[in-house]
Design an enzyme around this catalytic site. Structure first.
Site, PDB file in Angstrom:
ATOM      1  N   ASP A   1      21.726   1.454  -5.908  1.00 45.39           N
ATOM      2  CA  ASP A   1      21.924   2.874  -5.346  1.00 45.39           C
ATOM      3  C   ASP A   1      23.232   3.379  -5.989  1.00 45.39           C
ATOM      4  OD1 ASP A   1      22.148   5.184  -4.069  1.00 45.39           O
ATOM      5  OD2 ASP A   1      20.338   4.485  -2.722  1.00 45.39           O
TER       6      ASP A   1
ATOM      7  N   ASP B   1       1.338   2.973  -7.564  1.00 46.52           N
ATOM      8  CA  ASP B   1       0.500   4.013  -6.751  1.00 46.52           C
ATOM      9  C   ASP B   1       0.937   5.336  -7.266  1.00 46.52           C
ATOM     10  OD1 ASP B   1      -0.878   4.940  -4.320  1.00 46.52           O
ATOM     11  OD2 ASP B   1       0.812   5.773  -3.791  1.00 46.52           O
TER      12      ASP B   1
ATOM     13  N   GLU C   1      -1.744  12.832 -13.105  1.00 51.48           N
ATOM     14  CA  GLU C   1      -2.601  12.293 -11.872  1.00 51.48           C
ATOM     15  C   GLU C   1      -3.838  13.225 -11.837  1.00 51.48           C
ATOM     16  OE1 GLU C   1      -0.144  11.830  -8.316  1.00 51.48           O
ATOM     17  OE2 GLU C   1       0.633   9.992  -9.203  1.00 51.48           O
TER      18      GLU C   1
ATOM     19  N   HIS D   1      -2.551   7.086  -5.362  1.00 47.00           N
ATOM     20  CA  HIS D   1      -1.334   7.709  -4.752  1.00 47.00           C
ATOM     21  C   HIS D   1      -1.562   7.933  -3.238  1.00 47.00           C
ATOM     22  CE1 HIS D   1       1.842  11.058  -5.830  1.00 47.00           C
ATOM     23  NE2 HIS D   1       2.050  10.550  -4.527  1.00 47.00           N
TER      24      HIS D   1
END
Length: 339
Positions: free
Chosen positions: A191, A275, A280, A299
């Site tokens: 990060d 996921d 989509e 999802h």
């Protein structure tokens, strides 16, 4: 901030179009006249005929998928406060609200716990092949002729002593970290906003290339923006070991589709759990459905009534602060309004 209600003001009108906890709405009834409408998942503007009367009189609005666009603002002359039940105000014209002096509060980390649960479910399912094993068993393949066949066919790895690489050390990433520690995993985190040592002894903060090389499982939890699109591409995937897995319950575009499919197809990595998808829903003939080293869920990372309870709690707190003249938390345009 904005125009809070004073003791001399009439009770403000609150329009709720988001899924909302009835208990939270009941608690707000001491401050607001409330109209709750059936949530829509269409992503339409709030400026639609069936909401016209309440929108015209609304002092505050709580929404999730409905858009607060210029048309909605034009139809809401009394509007003074907006709460969007999202981590960021993607369904709100923030600039238009700022021009009107309307604070826009968000509900950060509303689905962090439940998404971390789903991410870890995908990790377990992917490394233990439970989805494939269930499909195989439901198809009637387990027979007395070879009762030990599934024991050999679906051999997976354990998590204890393995290394989990978390891409993104925010609200969800840190919750996944907690779960990984409970399983006895070593954890690496990439990060760019975290200083070395920021996570203490719980995790080592490393550069992305090191995370890709050292991890047994890589899980993705960064927001989608210009800097993260394609963050994990062909060069990064090439650094993964052939026995490593990648899991994405974050944003599909963070992982390059072509590069991931190529690595899965050629068995250059052990597998993936997804996921989220680049389109989509994915088309029925998508290659993912033909790959036996992929675990798929549609999802559902935030699909839980617990998310509604949590974003209702955060929204209630923001509304109560605004109505009583206090400073609401997580106002997306606070800086612009103050300038």
């Amino acid at each position: 901030m904005g125009n809070p209600v004073t003791s001399a003001s009439p009770r403000p009108r609150l329009l709720i179009t988001a899924p909302f906890d009835p208990a939270a709405a009941a608690r707000l009834a001491d401050l607001f006249d409330i109209e709750t409408v059936e949530p829509s998942m269409a992503g339409d503007s709030l400026a639609r005929p069936r909401l016209a009367d309440w929108l015209a009189a609304a002092d505050a609005v709580v929404c999730e998928v409905d858009r607060v666009d210029q048309a909605a603002l034009d139809a809401a002359p009394a509007l003074k406060f907006v709460v969007t039940c999202r981590a960021s105000p993607v369904n709100v014209d923030l600039a238009a609200c700022t021009r009107r002096g309307i604070p826009v509060a968000t509900t950060p980390a509303r689905n962090a716990e439940i998404t971390a649960d789903l991410a870890f479910t995908l990790i377990l399912s992917t490394v233990r092949h439970t989805g494939a094993a269930e499909r195989w068993m439901r198809a009637g393949n387990w027979t007395a002729d070879d009762v030990f066949e599934p024991y050999a066919r679906f051999r997976g790895i354990g998590l204890g002593g393995r290394t989990l690489g978390i891409v993104g050390g925010g609200a969800i990433g840190r919750r996944v970290l907690r779960r990984a520690l409970a399983f006895g995993m070593d954890v690496l985190v990439y990060d760019p906003y975290l200083e070395p040592g920021a996570l203490g002894v719980d995790a080592e903060i490393v550069a992305p290339d090191e995370l890709m090389r050292r991890s047994d499982v890589i899980t993705v939890h960064v927001p989608l923006n210009d800097a993260t699109v394609g963050l994990i591409g062909a060069p990064e995937i090439a650094l993964m070991r052939p026995d490593a897995y990648v899991v994405n319950a974050g944003r599909a575009a963070v992982v390059d589709e072509t590069a991931l499919l190529s690595a899965l197809r050629e068995k250059r990595i052990a597998g993936a759990g997804l996921d989220v998808f680049w389109t989509e829903p994915p088309p029925a003939d998508h290659e993912l459905f033909r790959l036996d080293n992929v675990t798929l869920t549609p999802h559902i990372g935030g699909a839980s009534d617990d998310v509604v309870i949590e974003h209702s709690r955060i929204a209630e707190r923001a509304l109560r602060a605004w109505a009583t003249g206090a400073e609401p938390a997580a106002v997306a345009n606070a800086r612009e309004l103050a300038s």
